[in-house]
Design an enzyme around this catalytic site. Sequence first.
Site, PDB file in Angstrom:
ATOM      1  N   PRO A 124       0.855  -1.171   0.097  1.00 46.49           N
ATOM      2  CA  PRO A 124       0.035   0.014  -0.110  1.00 46.49           C
ATOM      3  C   PRO A 124       1.006   1.314  -0.052  1.00 46.49           C
ATOM      4  O   PRO A 124       1.859   1.409   0.664  1.00 46.49           O
ATOM      5  CB  PRO A 124      -0.964  -0.023   1.242  1.00 46.49           C
ATOM      6  CG  PRO A 124      -0.061  -1.109   2.270  1.00 46.49           C
ATOM      7  CD  PRO A 124       0.844  -1.892   1.292  1.00 46.49           C
ATOM      8  N   ALA A 141       0.015   5.293  -0.148  1.00 49.94           N
ATOM      9  CA  ALA A 141      -0.871   6.331  -0.064  1.00 49.94           C
ATOM     10  C   ALA A 141      -0.536   7.225  -1.191  1.00 49.94           C
ATOM     11  O   ALA A 141       0.728   7.564  -1.350  1.00 49.94           O
ATOM     12  CB  ALA A 141      -0.673   7.107   1.274  1.00 49.94           C
ATOM     13  N   GLN A 175      -6.782  -1.637   4.028  1.00 47.20           N
ATOM     14  CA  GLN A 175      -5.594  -1.450   5.102  1.00 47.20           C
ATOM     15  C   GLN A 175      -6.199  -0.346   5.952  1.00 47.20           C
ATOM     16  O   GLN A 175      -6.216   0.744   5.325  1.00 47.20           O
ATOM     17  CB  GLN A 175      -4.141  -0.958   4.814  1.00 47.20           C
ATOM     18  CG  GLN A 175      -3.261  -0.711   5.813  1.00 47.20           C
ATOM     19  CD  GLN A 175      -1.997  -0.293   5.547  1.00 47.20           C
ATOM     20  OE1 GLN A 175      -1.794   1.014   5.217  1.00 47.20           O
ATOM     21  NE2 GLN A 175      -0.684  -1.048   5.747  1.00 47.20           N
ATOM     22  N   CYS A 229       3.292   3.393   9.302  1.00 53.31           N
ATOM     23  CA  CYS A 229       3.160   4.605   9.156  1.00 53.31           C
ATOM     24  C   CYS A 229       4.329   5.619   9.971  1.00 53.31           C
ATOM     25  O   CYS A 229       3.799   5.838  11.280  1.00 53.31           O
ATOM     26  CB  CYS A 229       1.951   5.212   8.975  1.00 53.31           C
ATOM     27  SG  CYS A 229       1.837   6.986   8.177  1.00 53.31           S
ATOM     28  N   ARG A 270       7.627   0.945  -4.093  1.00 59.17           N
ATOM     29  CA  ARG A 270       8.302   1.870  -4.725  1.00 59.17           C
ATOM     30  C   ARG A 270       8.751   1.340  -6.076  1.00 59.17           C
ATOM     31  O   ARG A 270       8.899   1.768  -7.216  1.00 59.17           O
ATOM     32  CB  ARG A 270       9.225   2.735  -4.049  1.00 59.17           C
ATOM     33  CG  ARG A 270       8.814   3.564  -3.232  1.00 59.17           C
ATOM     34  CD  ARG A 270       9.749   4.202  -2.135  1.00 59.17           C
ATOM     35  NE  ARG A 270      10.153   3.197  -1.477  1.00 59.17           N
ATOM     36  CZ  ARG A 270      11.148   3.269  -0.395  1.00 59.17           C
ATOM     37  NH1 ARG A 270      11.726   4.852  -0.109  1.00 59.17           N
ATOM     38  NH2 ARG A 270      11.793   2.657   0.299  1.00 59.17           N
TER      39      ARG A 270
HETATM   40  C1  FMN Z   1       4.600   7.361  -0.810  1.00 59.07           C
HETATM   41  C2  FMN Z   1       4.542   6.254  -0.006  1.00 59.07           C
HETATM   42  C3  FMN Z   1       3.261   5.888   0.544  1.00 59.07           C
HETATM   43  C4  FMN Z   1       3.168   4.981   1.592  1.00 59.07           C
HETATM   44  N1  FMN Z   1       1.792   4.785   1.966  1.00 59.07           N
HETATM   45  C5  FMN Z   1       1.807   3.585   2.620  1.00 59.07           C
HETATM   46  C6  FMN Z   1       0.407   3.271   3.250  1.00 59.07           C
HETATM   47  O1  FMN Z   1      -0.539   3.486   2.906  1.00 59.07           O
HETATM   48  N2  FMN Z   1       0.451   2.112   4.028  1.00 59.07           N
HETATM   49  C7  FMN Z   1       1.593   1.299   4.450  1.00 59.07           C
HETATM   50  O2  FMN Z   1       1.342   0.342   5.300  1.00 59.07           O
HETATM   51  N3  FMN Z   1       2.880   1.623   4.090  1.00 59.07           N
HETATM   52  C8  FMN Z   1       2.911   2.913   3.180  1.00 59.07           C
HETATM   53  N4  FMN Z   1       4.290   3.178   2.803  1.00 59.07           N
HETATM   54  C9  FMN Z   1       5.164   2.126   3.045  1.00 59.07           C
HETATM   55  C10 FMN Z   1       5.407   1.160   1.807  1.00 59.07           C
HETATM   56  O3  FMN Z   1       4.243   0.284   1.910  1.00 59.07           O
HETATM   57  C11 FMN Z   1       6.588   0.248   1.937  1.00 59.07           C
HETATM   58  O4  FMN Z   1       6.480  -0.264   3.424  1.00 59.07           O
HETATM   59  C12 FMN Z   1       7.788   0.829   1.975  1.00 59.07           C
HETATM   60  O5  FMN Z   1       7.887   1.970   1.031  1.00 59.07           O
HETATM   61  C13 FMN Z   1       9.284  -0.010   1.925  1.00 59.07           C
HETATM   62  O6  FMN Z   1       8.956  -0.902   0.506  1.00 59.07           O
HETATM   63  P1  FMN Z   1       9.454  -0.492  -0.820  1.00 59.07           P
HETATM   64  O7  FMN Z   1      10.895  -0.105  -0.762  1.00 59.07           O
HETATM   65  O8  FMN Z   1       9.009  -1.590  -1.742  1.00 59.07           O
HETATM   66  O9  FMN Z   1       8.507   0.776  -1.243  1.00 59.07           O
HETATM   67  C14 FMN Z   1       4.344   4.256   1.768  1.00 59.07           C
HETATM   68  C15 FMN Z   1       5.592   4.375   1.381  1.00 59.07           C
HETATM   69  C16 FMN Z   1       5.561   5.645   0.446  1.00 59.07           C
HETATM   70  C17 FMN Z   1       7.236   5.855  -0.356  1.00 59.07           C
END
Ligand code: FMN
Length: 308
Positions: A14, A16, A68, A99, A223
């Site tokens: 997820p 946001a 979520q 978060c 990402r």
């Molecule tokens: C812009 C942005 C928004 C995010 N929104 C959420 C969210 O709504 N809920 C959540 O559990 N994690 C959120 N995260 C965290 C991601 O789900 C994830 O745990 C984190 O980015 C690491 O994983 P990645 O390197 O694959 O992005 C967000 C991260 C980013 C960068």
Amino acid sequence: MKLDFSKPLFVLAPLAGYTDLPFRSVVKKFGADLTISEMISSNALVYESAKTYKMLEKSPLEDPYFVQIAGGDEEVVKKAVEKLNAIDGIDGIDLNCGCPVPKVVKQGAGSALLKDTAKLARIVETIKKHSNKSYTSVKIRLGFDEDRAVELAKVLEDAGADFITIHGRTRSGRFKAPVDYDSIKAAKEAVNIPVIANGDIDTPDKARWVLENITPDGVMIGRGAVGKPWIFYQLKEGAHKIDPAIKKRIVLEHFDQMIQFYGEYGAVLFRKHLHTYTKGMSGASEFRKAVNEVSDPAAMRQMIEEFF
Ligand SMILES: Cc1cc2nc3c(=O)[nH]c(=O)nc-3n(C[C@H](O)[C@H](O)[C@H](O)COP(=O)(O)O)c2cc1C
């Protein structure tokens, strides 16, 4: 049960502001096993905010689909769960415990729950007890300031979580500190529920490394899928370069879905996606500047047609 943990699960994280219905439906076509809504405030759910209810909508392709929620108050979380109980097509509720945003943490929600394991357990028990969905899952970081992943995983298992996802950073590590995959592995080995690994898994090779060395029950990609929704196809079918003609079709389809879901404003919201879709392409910086000036859907679609 819709989730098959006999092989690694590939999950879209997820995010946001990014993983809305249009983006999720594009990703889903490339084979993500599970998609999850953006974080939904349990307060906003209880007050039946129209904007929040729109965020709950899913594409028919999303099966299974999780919502979520974020919340730090058991009573509010219970009422939020009751609202979700009235909505069909949701297979699970995931609790946000990662978060780092101060506004969320101040309310005792998101990563604040990592500091208070007794409260964390009560909230998970509340969801588990009142939800009519098939799954209750929890997404955590390693801890708030220090790594407590093993302890947290055990608390969540005892509280009845069906599986957990661990983002391998503490709250203090925000989104930049190196991901500690060994801590995810230690937590995985300490519990009997499935554990999904998350954090900086942004290429098929990295995913394969994590699956082989950390042996989680799945990987969650955030990402790494933005601007590259086909990453799930590459993961499952072996790495393939994306053909420019196919990329153009995907970008246009994503754009059309944005307009369908948000109306004209979808064009403005699509700018950030165009920024990532054009990464590394020649002329990208001029193109980005130009799209930042455009809010008319027909004009933006024309620009996409010409650039890609
Ligand atoms: C812009 C942005 C928004 C995010 N929104 C959420 C969210 O709504 N809920 C959540 O559990 N994690 C959120 N995260 C965290 C991601 O789900 C994830 O745990 C984190 O980015 C690491 O994983 P990645 O390197 O694959 O992005 C967000 C991260 C980013 C960068």
